[in-house]
Design an enzyme around this catalytic site. Sequence first.
Site, short mmCIF file in Angstrom:
data_model
loop_
_atom_site.label_atom_id
_atom_site.label_comp_id
_atom_site.label_asym_id
_atom_site.label_seq_id
_atom_site.Cartn_x
_atom_site.Cartn_y
_atom_site.Cartn_z
N SER A 143 0.86 -1.18 0.00
CA SER A 143 0.00 0.00 0.00
C SER A 143 0.90 1.23 0.00
O SER A 143 2.10 1.13 0.30
CB SER A 143 -0.86 -0.01 1.28
OG SER A 143 -1.46 1.24 1.52
N TYR A 155 -1.53 -1.02 10.57
CA TYR A 155 -1.62 -1.20 9.11
C TYR A 155 -0.35 -0.71 8.42
O TYR A 155 0.22 -1.39 7.56
CB TYR A 155 -2.84 -0.44 8.59
CG TYR A 155 -3.14 -0.66 7.12
CD1 TYR A 155 -3.77 -1.82 6.69
CD2 TYR A 155 -2.79 0.29 6.17
CE1 TYR A 155 -4.05 -2.03 5.34
CE2 TYR A 155 -3.07 0.11 4.83
CZ TYR A 155 -3.70 -1.06 4.42
OH TYR A 155 -3.97 -1.26 3.09
#
Length: 251
Positions: A143, A155
């Site tokens: 990401s 995350y």
Amino acid sequence: MNGIEGGVAIVTGGAAGIGRATAERFAAEGASVVVADIDADDLAETVDLIEADGGEATAVETDVSDADDVASLVEKTIDTYGVPDFALNNAGIEGSSAPIADQSLEDWKRVIDVNQTGVWNCLTEELAVMADNGGGAVVNMSSIAGLSAAGGAPYVASKHGVVGLTRAAAAQYGPAGVRVNAVCPGVIDTEMIDRASDEMGEETIDQIVQAKPLRRMGEPEEVASAVVWLCSDESSFVTGHPLVIDGGYMA
């Protein structure tokens, strides 16, 4: 794309979003696809969509955080179609965007178990059989949070870890003919963004989108095209690379 037709692909997190779009793209390019996810109903829908378009696909319900489940996934792939030539290790969760001090150890472990250990589990199985079979291509889902602080801390840490695993795997397995890359999407129009919007607010998501030079969200199919390209012969000299697909946000 050259080199995809007739191959075998594994796609985790294939019940929706980027995973589903990538499974469909692999099938459209002529690969047999094993689609894995913990969501059995949506997983079956992905297979139905592929078969309705004339493609070949099989569903395997899989929890990527469970090493035995992943080993079974690869074994079932080999039994059904043969040794995988391609893999997208995509299954992931976003976790909470709360400040670090407001998150529990359980919050941290849950995200790391799926996003980072899940990729590790997949790599350990995929790399072994691909290396023994003369090579292959793997793409790991990172990401822009794997290259910046864009997201909740667990995350962000998990996606940075995916980039590190990608580079290590590429260095170690290149001599065996296995290429390993990562993709780093920005804001893509998926259910994950819908959930983030509910937590963070639509205004925050819109501000992120408007910060992109292209001024829009990406589509799952745009990421799928990059993934399949990274697995094709057209990217035969690309390995160890985190490919940013973000509409210019990181620029």
